[in-house]
Design an enzyme around this catalytic site. Structure first.
Site, PDB file in Angstrom:
ATOM      1  N   TYR A  89     -75.777  64.520 -13.754  1.00 53.05           N
ATOM      2  CA  TYR A  89     -76.564  62.749 -13.580  1.00 53.05           C
ATOM      3  C   TYR A  89     -75.891  61.778 -13.885  1.00 53.05           C
ATOM      4  CZ  TYR A  89     -79.536  59.437 -16.000  1.00 53.05           C
ATOM      5  OH  TYR A  89     -79.605  58.026 -16.243  1.00 53.05           O
ATOM      6  N   ASP A 112     -67.241  60.614 -12.447  1.00 51.44           N
ATOM      7  CA  ASP A 112     -68.099  59.491 -12.944  1.00 51.44           C
ATOM      8  C   ASP A 112     -67.583  60.329 -14.022  1.00 51.44           C
ATOM      9  OD1 ASP A 112     -71.294  59.076 -13.344  1.00 51.44           O
ATOM     10  OD2 ASP A 112     -70.045  58.901 -14.355  1.00 51.44           O
ATOM     11  N   LYS A 155     -70.316  54.329 -22.276  1.00 53.30           N
ATOM     12  CA  LYS A 155     -69.718  55.034 -23.559  1.00 53.30           C
ATOM     13  C   LYS A 155     -68.240  54.656 -24.557  1.00 53.30           C
ATOM     14  CE  LYS A 155     -72.535  58.589 -21.204  1.00 53.30           C
ATOM     15  NZ  LYS A 155     -74.063  58.895 -21.915  1.00 53.30           N
TER      16      LYS A 155
HETATM   17  P1  KE4 Z   1     -76.066  55.264 -18.527  1.00 52.37           P
HETATM   18  O1  KE4 Z   1     -76.749  53.940 -17.681  1.00 52.37           O
HETATM   19  O2  KE4 Z   1     -77.170  55.470 -19.680  1.00 52.37           O
HETATM   20  O3  KE4 Z   1     -74.825  54.010 -19.866  1.00 52.37           O
HETATM   21  O4  KE4 Z   1     -74.530  55.565 -18.115  1.00 52.37           O
HETATM   22  C1  KE4 Z   1     -75.774  56.844 -17.299  1.00 52.37           C
HETATM   23  C2  KE4 Z   1     -74.482  57.811 -17.214  1.00 52.37           C
HETATM   24  C3  KE4 Z   1     -73.482  58.066 -15.674  1.00 52.37           C
HETATM   25  N1  KE4 Z   1     -72.898  59.286 -15.844  1.00 52.37           N
HETATM   26  C4  KE4 Z   1     -73.128  60.667 -16.685  1.00 52.37           C
HETATM   27  C5  KE4 Z   1     -71.468  61.176 -16.583  1.00 52.37           C
HETATM   28  C6  KE4 Z   1     -73.778  59.929 -18.018  1.00 52.37           C
HETATM   29  O5  KE4 Z   1     -73.731  61.017 -18.624  1.00 52.37           O
HETATM   30  C7  KE4 Z   1     -74.447  58.630 -18.201  1.00 52.37           C
HETATM   31  C8  KE4 Z   1     -75.539  59.087 -18.846  1.00 52.37           C
HETATM   32  N2  KE4 Z   1     -75.625  60.057 -20.008  1.00 52.37           N
HETATM   33  C9  KE4 Z   1     -76.845  60.146 -20.818  1.00 52.37           C
HETATM   34  C10 KE4 Z   1     -76.884  61.917 -21.729  1.00 52.37           C
HETATM   35  N3  KE4 Z   1     -76.852  62.527 -21.063  1.00 52.37           N
HETATM   36  C11 KE4 Z   1     -77.512  59.247 -21.803  1.00 52.37           C
HETATM   37  C12 KE4 Z   1     -78.222  58.798 -22.784  1.00 52.37           C
HETATM   38  C13 KE4 Z   1     -79.946  58.732 -22.049  1.00 52.37           C
HETATM   39  O6  KE4 Z   1     -79.874  58.747 -20.879  1.00 52.37           O
HETATM   40  O7  KE4 Z   1     -79.917  58.719 -23.266  1.00 52.37           O
END
Ligand code: KE4
Length: 434
Positions: free
Chosen positions: A145, A240, A268
């Site tokens: 993801y 990523d 994060k």
């Molecule tokens: P954000 O747009 O949520 O800040 O980041 C997206 C993203 C991009 N790349 C990786 C590897 C990620 O894990 C994420 C977002 N992680 C999720 C948890 N698996 C965020 C939690 C959520 O979607 O509420």
């Protein structure tokens, strides 16, 4: 069951005003069929809900809280910054400092652009790679993801090479057509794609440790293979590292595995819990980004002073205390041992994956090295496990396809209580029938 009266009450109203009552889907607890806990506050390793329940927190806001919640130095830095103004929409010295810290730590980073979310970082990095190569296709991996930008919400169709389809309503088929999906840890699936159209592939993006299908580590040599094949075809390799960045080591997965991509996305931890992310990479690629190059990308709150203050305070603490990485790795190992012991003792069909402070228990009796392996997990069993852990005050992700995040603030007492809860949960699962 722990009291959830107030959470229930608020959730009912929340569902009338926000889709699913939440601002990000996984928080709605739909995968576990319970009422999501509405949080009142958090400190250190603990999180407290509106019903007054205390939990040991292994979500840590999905990764940012590696140093624990409400860390004094971070909160003070945010308050000091906010007192000077919450946003200027103009450059500040602090952004230069944060960029320099990222460049010093992240092996591929010659230059950095700060943005507001991991999604924005990935979307922008992919656009920069397309602008730099003049190519259109990108490759991602099933089960990984990378945020919710249209081109990344794509799943493999029937044909690995052609029938890629949107993984969400509202994503035009045309977007899906430019994204090919390979199988994580399966070199042949990558080789097939590159042999078919490698000279049209702008970028390959990968979670160097997959953590969005649960934790699935790269097989030995897999990252090195991706580095070689992308270099051979002139494709931009993007790590990523939104989760792994500054978590697996101060230099992220790239330093941890000794593989340097062309670009990396971060989020994060670098925001210390505030909305801040970044993309970075080789100068010749990053120079393509506006205003120095033709790839447009912008953001009102990019480099926001309060968010940058949180990120700077966090990275300074991590840089000054490198022993934190060995410590959280050891804590992760302790939890992994407790899980493995309980799984064996109570004959639970489950297996465990761990990389440093990231770990997942999969309820399947086979090893989990690919997305196909992940799909063999028993989600009902996970649901029962989750409920038992929550009821014992252990706050883990309400989904089989997430990670447990161990942080610096998890004390020996926390780990002892968690191990006890794991044992009780697995014992009860076994007694109730699997
Ligand atoms: P954000 O747009 O949520 O800040 O980041 C997206 C993203 C991009 N790349 C990786 C590897 C990620 O894990 C994420 C977002 N992680 C999720 C948890 N698996 C965020 C939690 C959520 O979607 O509420």
């Amino acid at each position: 069951m722990l009291k959830d009266t107030k959470s229930k009450e608020i959730f009912e109203h929340a569902c009338e005003v926000m889709p699913g009552g939440v601002n990000s889907p996984v928080r709605a607890y739909r995968a576990v069929g319970l009422t999501p806990r509405f949080i009142d506050h958090a400190r250190g390793s603990k999180i407290y809900d509106v019903d007054g329940n205390e939990y040991i927190d292994y979500i840590g806001s999905w990764g940012p809280m590696i140093l624990g919640h409400a860390r004094r130095e971070v909160v003070d830095a945010v308050c000091r910054a906010a007192e000077r103004g919450t946003s200027y929409g103009a450059p500040t010295l602090a952004e230069v400092e944060l960029a320099e810290m990222i460049i010093e730590a992240v092996p591929c980073a010659d230059m950095v652009r700060l943005v507001n979310s991991g999604t924005e970082a990935v979307m922008s990095a992919v656009r920069a790679a397309r602008g730099y190569t003049g190519r259109e296709l990108i490759v991602k991996f099933e089960g990984c993801y990378h945020g919710h930008s249209d081109g990344l919400l794509v799943k493999a169709g029937s044909g690995l090479l052609t029938e890629n389809v949107p993984d969400s309503a509202g994503v035009p088929a045309a977007f899906a057509a430019s994204t090919l999906t390979a199988n994580y840890n399966d070199e042949d699936s990558v080789r097939d794609i590159f042999e078919a159209c490698g000279n049209k592939i702008a970028a390959l993006i990968v979670e160097p440790v997959a953590a969005n299908m649960g934790v699935v580590p790269p097989k030995l040599g897999f990252l090195q293979f991706l580095r070689k094949i992308t270099r051979d075809y002139g494709t931009v390799l993007i790590f990523d590292e939104v989760i792994t960045g500054f978590r697996l080591s101060y230099g992220g997965a790239s330093q941890y595995y000794g593989v340097t991509p062309d670009m990396a996305t971060l989020g994060k931890i670098i925001g210390g819990g505030m909305p801040l992310a970044a993309y970075c990479g080789k100068k010749e690629i990053m120079s393509m980004v506006s205003p120095t190059g033709p790839v447009y990308q912008a953001g009102t709150l990019s480099g926001n002073p309060a968010a940058v203050a949180a990120g700077l305070a966090t990275l300074k603490l991590l840089k000054a205390n490198p022993s934190v990485y060995a410590a959280i790795d050891q804590k992760g190992a302790g939890l992994a041992d407790a899980l493995t012991t309980a799984i064996e003792k109570y004959h639970i069909p489950a297996t465990l994956n761990r990389v440093g402070s990231l770990l997942s228990v999969f309820f399947t009796d086979q090893t989990v090295e690919t997305y196909a392996d992940v799909t063999t997990t028993d989600l009902e069993l996970f649901k029962r496990y989750f409920a038992k852990m929550l009821d014992q005050g252990i706050y883990i992700a309400p989904s089989q396809f997430e990670a447990v995040f161990v942080g610096a603030e998890h004390s020996d007492a926390d780990l002892a209580a968690t191990k006890k809860a794991i044992n009780k949960a697995m014992m009860e699962l076994s007694a109730e029938g699997l």
